[in-house]
Each structure stands twice: as C-alpha cells, then as structure tokens.
Design a protein around this motif. Sequence first.
Motif: not given
Length: 228
Positions: A183-186, A29-31
Amino acid sequence: METIRVGAEDRVFVLTGAGISAESGLATFRASDGLWEGHRIEDVCTPEALERNPGMVWEFYSARRAALKNAKPNPAHFALAELEEKLGKRFFLCTQNVDDLHERAGSVRLVHMHGELLKSRCSAECGTAPVVDRMVYKDLSAVGRCTCGARMRPHIVFFGEVPLEMGRIQQEIEKATLMVVVGTSGSVYPAASFVHWARQAGARTVYVGPERPLNASAFTHVVEGKAG
Ligand code: APR
C-alpha cells in the motif's frame, strides 16, 4: 487469493504505506480525494511551513489525530502482527505511516520512518526526546513548550527532512531474503528505493496493493488487491 510463501530460512522485511490503513478509514495521500486535497504539501508538511505558519501545520495534524481516534486496525495490520509472532526476529516492519494501527494490532519489531502522529517534539531540535501527545489543538496558543522554551511541533518527518532510523532499516534490508511492500505509491524517497536495495541484497520482492506503484517494475511479483 494469492499466497506469498515464507520458508523456514526466510527473513522478512515489510514496508507499509498509507494504503494499509485505507480499509481502517484513514485517507491516503495521493488519491483524488486524498489527504493533501485542499492543502498544498508545502503549506503543511515542510520545515518552512512550520516556520511560516505553525498554526496551520498544527491544525492539519490535529485533524489527523482526531481522525485516528475513530480508526481501528484492519485484517492487514493483524496479519502482519501474526506473522511477526510466528517469525520473531526473522521479521521486521518499517512503516511510512504515522498512525499507531500497527502497534494496536500487536506489532512490536517496527519503526516509523516518517515519525508518529501521537508524539510531539521540540521545534528547536534541542535534543529532548519526543513525548506522547494525543491532544487535538484548537488553537496554537494551547500547544506546549519544550523545557528549552521552544514550541513543540508534531513528531513528523517533513519533506526535506531526513527519515528516522535509517541505519537500522538499512541493516534489516541487507539481512532480508523476502521484502513485502504494502500500500504505497512508490513516489516518496528513500522508501521507494528499498525494493532496489533488497534486490541488490538478493531478496525476492513482492508488492501488494490495488494498483501498480510507480516502482512496480523493480518487484519480482506484484499482487493486485486490497491489503486487508
Ligand atoms: N490496500 C492496499 N493499498 C491500497 C489500498 C488498500 N486497501 N487502498 C489504496 N492503496 C494504495 C494506493 O493504490 C496507493 O498506491 O495505497 C497507496 C497510497 O499511496 P500514497 O497516498 O502516495 O501514500 P504513501 O505511498 O504511503 O506515501 C508515502 O508520502 O505523503 C508522504 O510522508 C507521507 O508517508 C507518506 C509518504
């Protein structure tokens, strides 16, 4: 390669995010080239968006369904299914992902806290259970209706909505002695707090991913590398 030791007494809680499916070809999502590129979150992933422009919401999630058709589980999904096979009830998987790659790899003891892409449910929340729906809709008029008459919506937890299965997730975290987050941006809560809950319950906490997540300092160990 670093080894994460799992002992005979360990109970393992795994939390996965979009990063675990990156090597299957699904965008995170956030790349910079991520899923939200070209879309404002508030246009496609909020209850207000659904109310205002259901056509655009369905178009976005139909494109996600189409992409999922071409994706296959990768070694990270298979490794977690194998670990579950070894640990049985001492293993629990919570995914933020709405894809079905964990199931396709063989995982069984799992919950999708943010919903499932291949299901739809009543937009009026009339109480009817979500149904399997793999359709890629080209037009809003093709989207089906619930028995109560309301239009179906993607079975996705939008921003501002309460994640699913939180009671069970909390119970499993309390029992865990090892939490592995992959694999999660937190950056999305409550999932980003799970590491804190696990620490409070006395568990070791390990993060696996190519970059440090926003909540990296809460982990006892960070393994930098791709999930696969
Ligand atoms: N292996 C492991 N991690 C990876 C890989 C890989 N091969 N490639 C990228 N990552 C990591 C990135 O470093 C990043 O930290 O995956 C993470 C993806 O972060 P996000 O795009 O923010 O996804 P996620 O944390 O799952 O988002 C949480 O937010 O948008 C909502 O509901 C949606 O479930 C989603 C939630």
